[in-house]
Design a protein around this motif. Structure first.
Motif, PDB file in Angstrom:
ATOM      1  N   UNK A 210       0.706  -1.185  -0.582  1.00  0.00           N
ATOM      2  CA  UNK A 210       0.360   0.536  -0.208  1.00  0.00           C
ATOM      3  C   UNK A 210       0.793   0.884   0.044  1.00  0.00           C
ATOM      4  N   UNK A 211       0.293   2.614  -0.857  1.00  0.00           N
ATOM      5  CA  UNK A 211       1.057   3.424  -0.694  1.00  0.00           C
ATOM      6  C   UNK A 211       0.225   4.856  -0.491  1.00  0.00           C
ATOM      7  N   UNK A 212       1.154   5.481   0.151  1.00  0.00           N
ATOM      8  CA  UNK A 212       0.877   6.953   1.007  1.00  0.00           C
ATOM      9  C   UNK A 212       1.271   8.021   0.330  1.00  0.00           C
TER      10      UNK A 212
ATOM     11  N   UNK B  51      11.401   4.216   1.740  1.00  0.00           N
ATOM     12  CA  UNK B  51      11.194   5.026   1.156  1.00  0.00           C
ATOM     13  C   UNK B  51      11.666   4.838  -0.660  1.00  0.00           C
ATOM     14  N   UNK B  52      10.979   4.374  -1.647  1.00  0.00           N
ATOM     15  CA  UNK B  52      11.169   4.366  -3.258  1.00  0.00           C
ATOM     16  C   UNK B  52      10.948   5.026  -4.143  1.00  0.00           C
TER      17      UNK B  52
ATOM     18  N   UNK C  21       0.029  10.311  15.703  1.00  0.00           N
ATOM     19  CA  UNK C  21       0.099   9.821  15.679  1.00  0.00           C
ATOM     20  C   UNK C  21       0.560   8.399  14.846  1.00  0.00           C
ATOM     21  N   UNK C  22       0.299   9.006  13.465  1.00  0.00           N
ATOM     22  CA  UNK C  22       0.658   7.907  12.772  1.00  0.00           C
ATOM     23  C   UNK C  22       2.221   7.714  12.273  1.00  0.00           C
ATOM     24  N   UNK C  23       2.576   6.270  12.146  1.00  0.00           N
ATOM     25  CA  UNK C  23       4.031   5.502  12.118  1.00  0.00           C
ATOM     26  C   UNK C  23       4.329   6.079  10.956  1.00  0.00           C
ATOM     27  N   UNK C  24       6.302   6.784  10.789  1.00  0.00           N
ATOM     28  CA  UNK C  24       7.266   6.706  10.560  1.00  0.00           C
ATOM     29  C   UNK C  24       6.720   5.688   9.100  1.00  0.00           C
TER      30      UNK C  24
END
Length: 59
Positions: free
Chosen positions: A5-7, A23-24, A16-19
């Protein structure tokens, strides 16, 4: 690759969203973007881990 999944960076406004862990396609990254040092960075797509276990080494 349906199991990935890409964001987009900044798409989730939750501190609080994880780091990101990796990175591609960083060769196309904007010059003002800085990745944390703990983030694995690849100029293009990294080879899948299974490629190293399931296939013979290139000659």
């Amino acid at each position: 690759m349906p199991h990935f999944v890409g964001l987009a960076v900044g798409a989730i406004a939750d501190p609080e969203f994880p780091m990101p862990e990796q990175a591609a396609w960083t060769e196309d990254m904007h010059s003002g973007v800085e990745l944390p040092e703990v983030t694995s960075a690849y100029l293009r797509n990294p080879a899948p881990k299974s490629a190293f276990r399931d296939q013979p080494a290139p000659e």
